[in-house]
Design an enzyme around this catalytic site. Structure first.
Site, mmCIF file in Angstrom:
data_model
loop_
_atom_site.group_PDB
_atom_site.id
_atom_site.type_symbol
_atom_site.label_atom_id
_atom_site.label_comp_id
_atom_site.label_asym_id
_atom_site.label_seq_id
_atom_site.Cartn_x
_atom_site.Cartn_y
_atom_site.Cartn_z
ATOM 1 N N SER A 1 13.563 1.208 4.681
ATOM 2 C CA SER A 1 12.672 1.560 3.577
ATOM 3 C C SER A 1 12.064 0.282 3.009
ATOM 4 O O SER A 1 12.470 -0.832 3.331
ATOM 5 C CB SER A 1 13.449 2.304 2.489
ATOM 6 O OG SER A 1 13.991 3.514 2.997
ATOM 7 N N HIS B 1 8.657 -0.201 3.179
ATOM 8 C CA HIS B 1 7.363 -0.406 3.843
ATOM 9 C C HIS B 1 6.361 0.695 3.488
ATOM 10 O O HIS B 1 5.345 0.851 4.161
ATOM 11 C CB HIS B 1 7.549 -0.443 5.359
ATOM 12 C CG HIS B 1 8.527 -1.461 5.831
ATOM 13 N ND1 HIS B 1 8.394 -2.799 5.545
ATOM 14 C CD2 HIS B 1 9.671 -1.336 6.559
ATOM 15 C CE1 HIS B 1 9.409 -3.464 6.088
ATOM 16 N NE2 HIS B 1 10.197 -2.591 6.703
ATOM 17 N N ASP C 1 16.576 -2.000 14.805
ATOM 18 C CA ASP C 1 15.867 -0.760 15.136
ATOM 19 C C ASP C 1 15.999 -0.439 16.626
ATOM 20 O O ASP C 1 16.222 0.712 17.023
ATOM 21 C CB ASP C 1 14.387 -0.876 14.762
ATOM 22 C CG ASP C 1 14.159 -0.828 13.260
ATOM 23 O OD1 ASP C 1 15.140 -0.598 12.521
ATOM 24 O OD2 ASP C 1 13.016 -1.028 12.826
ATOM 25 N N HIS D 1 9.727 -8.142 6.218
ATOM 26 C CA HIS D 1 11.029 -7.998 5.579
ATOM 27 C C HIS D 1 11.322 -9.183 4.666
ATOM 28 O O HIS D 1 12.470 -9.465 4.353
ATOM 29 C CB HIS D 1 12.135 -7.873 6.633
ATOM 30 C CG HIS D 1 11.940 -6.713 7.549
ATOM 31 N ND1 HIS D 1 11.386 -6.844 8.806
ATOM 32 C CD2 HIS D 1 12.198 -5.397 7.379
ATOM 33 C CE1 HIS D 1 11.327 -5.648 9.380
ATOM 34 N NE2 HIS D 1 11.799 -4.756 8.541
ATOM 35 N N ASP E 1 -8.571 -10.100 -22.804
ATOM 36 C CA ASP E 1 -8.215 -10.656 -21.502
ATOM 37 C C ASP E 1 -8.516 -12.143 -21.401
ATOM 38 O O ASP E 1 -8.502 -12.712 -20.317
ATOM 39 C CB ASP E 1 -8.927 -9.901 -20.378
ATOM 40 C CG ASP E 1 -10.428 -9.740 -20.643
ATOM 41 O OD1 ASP E 1 -10.912 -10.354 -21.610
ATOM 42 O OD2 ASP E 1 -11.089 -9.008 -19.892
ATOM 43 N N SER F 1 -18.543 -5.818 -21.672
ATOM 44 C CA SER F 1 -19.002 -5.108 -22.862
ATOM 45 C C SER F 1 -19.845 -6.012 -23.753
ATOM 46 O O SER F 1 -20.747 -5.534 -24.447
ATOM 47 C CB SER F 1 -17.809 -4.557 -23.644
ATOM 48 O OG SER F 1 -16.909 -5.594 -23.988
ATOM 49 N N SER F 2 -19.586 -7.321 -23.703
ATOM 50 C CA SER F 2 -20.382 -8.247 -24.515
ATOM 51 C C SER F 2 -21.840 -8.236 -24.078
ATOM 52 O O SER F 2 -22.757 -8.190 -24.904
ATOM 53 C CB SER F 2 -19.829 -9.667 -24.420
ATOM 54 O OG SER F 2 -18.545 -9.751 -24.982
ATOM 55 N N MET G 1 -17.484 -8.189 -33.754
ATOM 56 C CA MET G 1 -18.637 -9.020 -34.056
ATOM 57 C C MET G 1 -19.532 -8.388 -35.114
ATOM 58 O O MET G 1 -20.303 -9.084 -35.784
ATOM 59 C CB MET G 1 -19.428 -9.282 -32.775
ATOM 60 C CG MET G 1 -20.009 -8.037 -32.136
ATOM 61 S SD MET G 1 -20.605 -8.298 -30.439
ATOM 62 C CE MET G 1 -21.896 -9.489 -30.690
#
Length: 587
Positions: free
Chosen positions: A58, A60, A115, A222, A402, A447-448, A496
């Site tokens: 598991s 992957h 495997d 892995h 951000d 957005s600015s 602003m």
């Protein structure tokens, strides 16, 4: 501890819980009771056909359970994280296929020692019980230039084998013929990975460490280290290094690409790479391959075989003919298989000529007047101020956004500077603001850019009617109204608008007879700066900052600071005398 946090219930039970969750969300799957085995829910449809079983450790995901479905795998056997599955579970899956009426079972196994051993032992036990079983071991790793005794590791190319074998099985092809065809296909395939970070098995530390400026080339899935550690560079350069390594004539695992021959490209997210980066890498790979004359018949981009949270990517190339391409294009119900358009990637037109922008008719503006020599000076002051504030605004923005407010405003400033160098400034104030609005909408971004574009577009409208002092006050009010209407903020929301509204209240004095424009503007700037400073005591009600606890917001809003700084620069530009060269350039 790096890599220690995992969203699991228990470390020991995470592989069982993950498989159970995948099955719970897919009505086409079922669990084989008592085993970590997932099967097609419609096993009765295997009657008279070859069944396909794959699996491995598991970690992957979506491999391997995501590839169960009509036209791909019949079942998968999952081990603990990065650990081979139990022989008893593999044997139980083979028995389930025989019981469902399958005429044979093919085990598709990645080339790893555990495997090979466990699937091989289950195969021998099943044959002893009379089952018709065969096994194909996939090794598509192109990392090692000298062949290892253990052979090439099985990587993301295994998923392509799942699809080819699944399409053949669905068409009723015999077990021997499927083995023959997929054995030929896997010899035409190569995969190479690169990682920006390691991964960590739940409960364990990362398997290796990378410095912030390093990446690992040729690693496995892995968490094992690769064949070469390199310094970070551009995506284009990394992709070039990867593809050159895969096709190097000095390598024992060389993938021999023939010019013009069709290939399938798989750009595989190793788990933690952002899809933005994945798109960049995909574009780099397509451009480089086509530059080398390689014809890309199909491109698969996504998460196909991962290594937990590893931030990395692998590239797989498979040379195909029309038959193999049709098998890859065939339908499947497997939820993790990405079905691209059944048409060639190379040779397609990727750009469309943009519609011509409708030019504003000159007569829609008042008769042109000679441009003021102050306009260029004001804009230069504004640009200089915004560039000087870049880091300060970014620092303020990190607390609530951000961290790019300063960078966004600096981008706008540089765009304005380039614009001024490239063309004469519009003569009329209304046209000037309209032109600036279009520029910022295109170049500033975020957005600015939208807010400044809204403000300037709306502010330009009153100035079509006139440009004396009172119309400038109307322009300010119109711009603010547009921002409030579409931006959703209001004075007091810590944006602003707090600076702009404070200035606008003072600028309304321009409507008074014999108003002193410079005195009014100076007072408006002072009010804007005071309002910007006061935002440190406000609770944000709009923008990204509204999602942050008010206890963490102890600095002024960066947007309000930027707006006040722009107004201060306008004032200083108007207070300074234009230079002689500037007056000459305007004339």
């Amino acid at each position: 501890m790096q890599g220690s946090k995992k969203l699991v219930n228990t470390i020991l039970g995470c592989a069982d819980d993950s498989l159970a969750g995948i099955v719970a969300c897919n009505p086409h799957l079922q669990i084989l009771q008592g085993h970590r085995v997932a099967l097609r829910a419609d096993l009765e449809n295997l009657q008279g056909k070859v069944a396909l079983i794959s699996g491995g450790g598991s970690g992957h995901e979506p491999a391997h359970a995501g590839y169960i479905g009509k036209g791909m795998l019949s079942g998968v056997v999952a081990g603990p994280v990065f650990t081979s599955p139990a022989v008893g579970s593999i044997l139980a899956a083979i028995r389930a296929m025989k019981e469902a009426g399958a005429v044979g079972t093919l085990l598709i196994v990645k080339n790893y020692t555990g495997d090979r051993l466990n699937f091989g032992l289950a195969l021998e036990q099943a044959r002893a019980e009379g089952a018709d079983v065969d096994m194909v071991v996939v090794g598509d790793d192109s990392a090692f230039t000298k062949q290892k005794k253990a052979g090439r590791r099985g990587l993301c190319g295994t998923v392509l084998i799942h699809k080819v074998a699944g399409a053949l099985a669905e068409a009723g092809v015999s077990l021997n013929e499927i083995v023959r065809k997929v054995t030929a296909v896997k010899g035409q395939m190569g995969t190479l990975g690169v990682s920006l970070s390691p991964c960590s098995v739940p409960g364990s530390r990362p398997t290796f460490q990378l410095a912030d400026d390093e990446l690992e080339l040729g690693l496995g899935i892995h968490g094992e280290a690769g064949v070469r550690r390199m310094k970070m560079t551009s995506a284009d350069q990394i992709v070039k290094i990867m593809l050159n390594h895969m096709t190097s004539r000095s390598s024992d695992s060389q993938l021999q690409l023939k010019s013009g021959a069709p290939v399938v490209l798989v750009v595989n997210n190793l788990g933690g790479l952002s899809y933005l980066e994945l798109g960049v890498v995909a574009g780099s790979a397509v451009r480089y391959l086509e530059k080398k004359g390689v014809h890309i018949a199909r491109a698969f981009v996504g998460s196909f075989m991962t290594a937990l949270e590893m931030a990395g990517v692998s590239l797989t190339l498979l040379q195909v003919d029309d038959e193999i391409l049709s098998l890859l294009d065939s339908d499947t119900t497997a939820v993790a298989w990405s079905q691209p358009a059944k048409m060639s990637i190379s040779g397609q037109k990727r750009e469309r000529i943009a519609p011509k922008e409708k030019l504003e008719e000159e007569e829609s503006f008042p008769p042109p007047v000679p441009p003021s020599p102050y306009v260029r000076q004001v804009l230069e002051k504004v640009c200089d101020r915004l560039l000087s504030l870049q880091e300060e605004l970014n620092d303020l923005d990190r607390a609530a956004g951000d961290g790019d407010c300063g960078s966004t405003h600096a981008r706008a400033a540089r765009a304005i500077q380039e614009w001024m160098e490239a063309r004469p400034l519009p003569a009329h104030p209304s046209k000037l603001l309209s032109s600036l609005a279009k520029l910022l909408l295109e170049k500033m971004g975020g957005s600015s850019g939208a807010l400044y574009g809204l403000f300037l577009t709306a502010a330009a409208q009153p100035l079509r009617l006139g440009d004396d002092l009172s119309f400038w006050s109307l322009a300010m009010d119109a711009g603010i109204k547009a921002m409030m209407t579409y931006g959703g903020a209001a004075p007091g929301d810590r944006t602003m608008l707090d600076s702009l509204c404070a200035a606008a209240a003072e600028l309304r004095n321009l409507k008074k007879p014999k108003a002193n424009a410079m005195q009014v503007l100076a007072k408006a700037v002072q009010e804007a700066e005071a309002a910007a400073e006061s935002t440190k005591n406000m609770e944000a009600a709009a923008g990204r900052a509204s999602y942050i606890s008010s206890a963490r917001l102890d600095q002024p809003d960066p947007g309000a600071v930027a707006a006040a700084a722009i107004l201060r620069a306008v004032l200083e530009g108007l207070q300074s005398k234009p230079s002689h060269s500037m007056i000459q350039s305007v004339a």
